[in-house]
Design an enzyme around this catalytic site. Structure first.
Site, mmCIF file in Angstrom:
data_model
loop_
_atom_site.group_PDB
_atom_site.id
_atom_site.type_symbol
_atom_site.label_atom_id
_atom_site.label_comp_id
_atom_site.label_asym_id
_atom_site.label_seq_id
_atom_site.Cartn_x
_atom_site.Cartn_y
_atom_site.Cartn_z
ATOM 1 N N GLU A 182 -29.545 44.259 -6.032
ATOM 2 C CA GLU A 182 -29.208 45.228 -4.985
ATOM 3 C C GLU A 182 -28.153 44.716 -4.005
ATOM 4 O O GLU A 182 -28.152 45.073 -2.823
ATOM 5 C CB GLU A 182 -30.483 45.667 -4.233
ATOM 6 C CG GLU A 182 -31.407 46.457 -5.138
ATOM 7 C CD GLU A 182 -32.747 46.820 -4.523
ATOM 8 O OE1 GLU A 182 -32.961 46.524 -3.330
ATOM 9 O OE2 GLU A 182 -33.588 47.392 -5.240
ATOM 10 N N GLU A 258 -35.135 49.113 -11.774
ATOM 11 C CA GLU A 258 -36.233 48.928 -10.810
ATOM 12 C C GLU A 258 -36.584 50.306 -10.248
ATOM 13 O O GLU A 258 -35.710 51.052 -9.820
ATOM 14 C CB GLU A 258 -35.864 47.965 -9.684
ATOM 15 C CG GLU A 258 -37.069 47.650 -8.796
ATOM 16 C CD GLU A 258 -36.753 46.759 -7.599
ATOM 17 O OE1 GLU A 258 -36.041 45.750 -7.757
ATOM 18 O OE2 GLU A 258 -37.224 47.089 -6.501
#
Ligand SMILES: *[C@@H]1O[C@H](CO)[C@@H](O)[C@H](O)[C@H]1NC(C)=O
Ligand SMILES: *[C@@H]1O[C@H](CO)[C@@H](O)[C@H](O)[C@H]1NC(C)=O
Ligand SMILES: *[C@@H]1O[C@H](CO)[C@@H](O)[C@H](O)[C@H]1NC(C)=O
Ligand SMILES: *[C@@H]1O[C@H](CO)[C@@H](O)[C@H](O)[C@H]1NC(C)=O
Ligand SMILES: *[C@@H]1O[C@H](CO)[C@@H](O)[C@H](O)[C@H]1NC(C)=O
Ligand SMILES: *[C@@H]1O[C@H](CO)[C@@H](O)[C@H](O)[C@H]1NC(C)=O
Ligand SMILES: *[C@@H]1O[C@H](CO)[C@@H](O)[C@H](O)[C@H]1NC(C)=O
Ligand SMILES: *[C@@H]1O[C@H](CO)[C@@H](O)[C@H](O)[C@H]1NC(C)=O
Length: 667
Positions: A182, A258
């Site tokens: 991320e 995810e």
């Protein structure tokens, strides 16, 4: 195994029989016009961070039972992908995970519990795929910058070492590797990583990028054939079942690498059921990976119970096989990576969705979900409104390789309401002339499959839940199943079991072993800290021997109220022993020593010698002593926290050892 409630009836399931009901919508499932995308599997993510921390400390037989519920084929979740964090010595949501290279010269492939977990998963399911991804990196990787792409070769070498170590030390083949969780990706780094993998005979390892959003990576791939060749899979997080059109245009395999992050009750399970189907139906994603695999961290750390199941009481052996385990089973028991989605999967006319997969040999698995908007919202992103009809009739027409199927085995779950049912086998559905009809009810999940399987047998119920036991003493003597001390949950820095054979009285200790601020993923504190126990502890005494090896300081703490990415805001009662000419002891109500309750100078050589710190907190009173000598006894109605974890820690990134930790109720 969960089963019908005592009322017995299953309102949600009604097979209508073989004749088409006039109102039923008809859905055609055939392979005759070709197939859809390759299914890559359903996964769980351990780490990001420290989410399996307490699991390794479970006593047998419970530990093996839990692992069976996660990984054993045709038993529980039966996961097809295990994704793990490549520890980076820094905080990554619920704790830190140790790096395999604390320094450039250091290599150790036995730290932490992810190696152990991967071995246990492979042992149960040799076909499970393994995927590694870093959240943070040790400071040295940045070569002077708090950024991992400054020297791409250094970072790629660091990551490839982890993959090589998995093989040489644990005989584990890593299938997929990511970039930086991320965070921004770097085209040059991705190419360098690809080249470094290939140069090390790791061309089978596919790169998943970016483990973030869709758009920038898709643009970069479209603009750069070399990058396109380097990236195997575009993995996005929390996509809300949609992928960007541009990502689809790249022609790459798309994953929700995810997803989920939701409390594992009926709502979480319904979220999971909805996204497992619709990530493919709406977004052409061929794998969905749950953060997290298992909630094995203290409930009062961030995102409590946001795993497929919960096991965070190793002291009692208590664990919970939560609903998402059975939702996962609906897909994983009847498919394998390499099966193909059928074309023509989609939404039911009355709301909900269906997918169908085949092994290419006539095998067929259909998963139907009808989760309502009200009960299937995930933590993120926002779910736009939609409606689901209750009791809609659906007729499926099978064609092509499936035209002669006469029966389909039926499994169902009802996830919400008074008569909850989990993954129960029902009489097979008769298929006649390639046709069958079923009534699909809201918040219900159905699998219809040619794959035969008996109802899995469950283990006996796990022991009753119990609070963290007091008194608790830790001498750090091992034997250790991991490099970490049971129940300690590092929140900044890495605390490792340490052996010093030449010491007679402190030969086995716990040692904070990170000496440089890592390239962090979130906001690590300036002080290293490991928490333990029960967030509800209010009136406790905490005692520990400490040895500051070469500078800095050490503390013991009580009522520590924050971990995770908020650890740098932790309040509590912190009793410090410092190498400092003015004040070498301090008691503060925060981890940054901005709020000093008391301080002084005691005649003691701080560095290189063992000292016993004892901290007492009861009501609005706190007292502390050094080597049995009382240094402060303060009554202050302003003590900011009334409850929280016990803790040990260091002033900064310095080596400090701890021994004879002891926490008890304040008497
Ligand atoms: C390593 O794992 C492979 C399967 O991936 C197995 O065939 C082989 O026997 C294992 N080698 C050792 C030394 O355990
Ligand atoms: C599940 O837990 C969430 C968060 O605590 C709560 O909002 C929701 O109502 C719960 N769902 C059910 C079905 O109990
Ligand atoms: C279905 O059965 C018919 C009649 O026996 C046969 O001709 C056809 O090939 C079968 N289809 C498949 C997909 O096996
Ligand atoms: C590697 O780390 C483990 C766990 O901390 C430790 O037991 C072992 O001694 C270390 N090995 C080396 C060679 O340092
Ligand atoms: C502590 O870190 C050093 C590298 O900085 C490493 O050599 C040593 O093995 C680590 N200690 C443990 C117990 O792993
Ligand atoms: C190991 O123990 C010896 C003997 O007590 C001591 O001199 C030495 O400083 C210790 N080493 C470490 C790293 O703690
Ligand atoms: C702490 O206390 C609260 C309120 O009584 C309770 O809900 C929670 O379960 C307790 N936490 C633990 C870890 O026992
Ligand atoms: C902690 O001690 C104070 C002072 O004796 C008392 O008022 C308070 O109820 C205690 N808290 C708990 C949770 O036992």
């Amino acid at each position: 195994m969960a089963s019908d409630t005592k009322h017995g009836t299953v309102t949600c399931l009604l097979v209508l029989g073989v004749l088409t009901v006039p109102v039923a919508s008809v859905y055609t499932l055939t392979d005759s016009g070709g197939l859809g995308a390759r299914f890559d599997g359903v996964g769980g993510l351990s780490g990001g961070g420290a989410t399996s921390r307490l699991l390794v400390s479970y006593p047998e037989p419970y530990r093996s039972q839990i692992l069976d519920y996660l990984f054993k084929p045709n038993f529980g979740a039966s996961l097809q992908i295990l994704k793990v964090e490549i520890g980076g010595d820094a905080q990554s949501t619920d704790g830190t995970e140790p790096s395999h290279m604390h320094s450039a010269a250091d290599q150790n492939y036995t730290r932490g519990y992810e190696w152990w977990l991967m071995r246990e998963a492979k042992q149960r399911n040799p076909g499970i795929k393994l995927y590694g991804l870093p959240w943070a990196f040790p400071g040295w990787v940045g070569e002077g910058q708090a950024f991992p792409y400054h020297r791409p070769e250094t970072t790629a070498g660091y990551i490839v070492n982890w993959i090589l170590g998995a093989k040489s030390v644990h005989n584990l083949t890593i299938d997929y590797v990511g970039i930086w969780n991320e965070r921004v990706h770097d085209v040059k780094y991705i190419k360098t990583l690809r080249k470094t993998l290939d140069d090390n005979d790791l061309s089978h390892v596919m790169i998943v990028a970016p483990d973030g959003g869709w758009v920038q990576i898709s643009k970069d791939i479209m603009a750069d054939p070399e990058l396109a060749a380097a990236v195997g899979i575009i993995g996005s997080h929390y996509p809300g079942t949609h992928s960007a059109p541009m990502a689809q245009q790249t022609g790459k395999t798309l994953w929700s690498s995810e997803d989920y992050s939701t409390v594992n009750n009926g709502t979480g399970a319904s979220c999971w059921a909805r996204i497992l189907n619709q990530n493919y139906v709406n977004g052409h994603m061929t794998s969905t990976i749950s953060w997290n695999l298992i909630a094995s961290y203290y409930d009062d750390l961030p995102f409590p119970r946001s795993g497929l199941m919960t096991a965070n009481q190793p002291w009692s052996g208590h664990y919970e096989i939560s609903d998402p385990v059975w939702v996962t089973a609906h897909t994983t028991h009847f498919t394998a990576p390499g099966w193909m989605y059928l074309k023509g999967v989609g939404h039911l006319d009355g709301g909900g969705s269906y997918v169908a997969l085949t092994d290419g040999k006539g095998g067929l698995t259909i998963v139907i979900e009808a989760m309502t908007h009200q009960y299937s919202q995930c933590v993120r992103p926002l779910l736009p409104p939609y409606s689901v009809k209750s009791g809609q009739a659906a007729t499926f027409q099978l064609g092509g390789a499936f035209e002669n199927i006469t029966r389909l085995n039926l499994w169902y779950s009802k996830l919400i309401g008074s008569q909850v049912v989990h993954f129960q086998s029902k009489d097979p559905v008769v298929v006649s002339g390639g046709k069958f009809s079923i009534e699909v009810d809201e918040n219900c999940l159905y699998t219809l499959t040619t794959v035969k399987q008996d109802q899995p047998k469950a283990y006996p119920k796990s022991p009753a839940s119990a609070p963290f036991p007091l008194p608790y003493k830790a001498k750090f003597d091992g034997p250790a199943d991991s490099s970490e001390a049971p129940y300690f949950a590092d929140q900044t820095g890495v605390f490792e079991l340490y052996v010093n054979e030449s010491s007679s009285d402190h030969s086995r200790t716990l040692r904070q072993n990170v000496t440089e601020r890592p390239i962090v993923w979130c906001n690590d504190a300036d002080a290293a800290i490991s928490v333990i126990g029960d967030y509800n502890w209010s009136n406790v005494s905490v005692s520990c021997d400490v040895m500051v090896e070469s500078g800095g300081g050490a503390f013991v703490g009580a009522r520590v109220d924050h971990g995770g990415c908020d650890v740098s805001q932790a309040r509590g009662v912190f009793f410090w022993l410092l190498e400092d000419d003015t004040y070498n002891w301090v008691v503060s109500s925060d981890i940054n020593r901005n709020y000093i309750l008391g301080q002084g100078k005691v005649d003691a050589t701080v560095v290189g010698q063992w000292h016993t710190l004892t901290l007492f907190a009861k009501g609005d009173n706190t007292a502390g002593s050094l080597n049995g000598k009382l240094l402060f006894d303060i009554t202050d109605a302003q003590l900011p926290t009334t409850k929280g974890f016990a803790a040990v820690g260091t002033l900064g990134f310095q080596k400090v050892q701890f021994d004879n930790f002891d926490v008890d109720k304040a008497k």
